[in-house]
Design an enzyme around this catalytic site. Structure first.
Site: not given
Length: 247
Positions: A8, A128
């Site tokens: 990330e 999500d």
């Protein structure tokens, strides 16, 4: 089952976040390009890369993302800020192996269906989940969709996979995560990739035996060194190797 070592990026650095809080990142002092190469050397077949700056509409990491795609020596599954057709096609043209789409699927499902048909096996649907509903815009906005309804809305679409993240129990409650993920894996006809579940090597084995789980993202555990990538890859491979029958 495939292991996706996960990186990330924020402001050109490798980071991890707690429940998606962009202003509270843990910075890992490693070289992103060399880290990606090391994953390939360990035997990874893919890696996952999320650009947090792109989620906020900034192209700060664009050159670095391109460099990782060019030099990682394994295909890159790219996520972060894919909210227009142009962004998706741009990164596929730049060599991304797969593009992860979440918010755009809620905003314009017909466009995402079209993109999945145009790029079969290159589009991943991100689901999500927080408090039983699908979140969008970098986990900031709660939609009206249950994850089951969201998945059903794209039934028959040739996604490469569906990426499931349980935000409620992110990095805290493995049992709750496995319950949600295994339920959605049973519900979906598209293979599921689990996010945020692997904290130690044993978690890889547990995931590998859930039907329709095709992969797992492993990020923070690699940087914390609670999981060795080579060991995780070996465990994922061994989980489905044929076992000789006793005569």
């Amino acid at each position: 089952m495939r292991i996706y070592p996960t990186m990330e990026l924020q402001n050109g650095r490798c980071v991890t976040l707690d429940k998606g809080r962009l202003n509270d990142a843990m910075i890992w002092h490693v070289d992103p390009v060399e880290t990606a190469r090391s994953w390939a050397a360990a035997g990874a077949e893919w890696m996952h890369l999320t650009d947090f700056d792109a989620i906020e509409g900034r192209d700060t990491n664009a050159a670095l993302v391109e460099e990782i795609i060019r030099s990682a020596e394994i295909p890159v599954q790219l996520a972060g800020g894919m909210r227009t057709r142009e962004q998706v096609t741009h990164w596929i043209d730049k060599g991304a192996g797969r593009i992860v789409i979440g918010t755009l699927a809620a905003w314009d499902p017909n466009l995402v269906k079209e993109l999945a048909k145009l790029y079969p096996d290159q589009i991943v649907l991100a689901v999500d989940v927080w408090q039983g509903l699908v979140m969008t815009e970098g986990w900031r906005t709660q939609s009206a969709f249950t994850p089951e309804a969201f998945i059903d809305a794209f039934a028959g679409i040739p996604f490469a996979a569906i990426l499931i993240t349980d935000i409620d129990s992110d990095m805290e409650d493995v049992e709750a995560q496995l319950g949600l993920i295994s339920g959605l894996a049973q519900h979906s006809r598209t293979p599921i990739v689990a996010s945020g579940v692997v904290r130690k090597a044993d978690d890889v084995s547990r995931l590998a035996y859930i039907p329709n789980i095709a992969g797992a993202l492993v990020g923070r555990a690699l940087f914390r060194k609670t999981v060795d990538l080579k060991e995780a890859l070996d465990m994922a491979q061994a989980a489905h190797e044929p076992v000789a029958q006793f005569q």
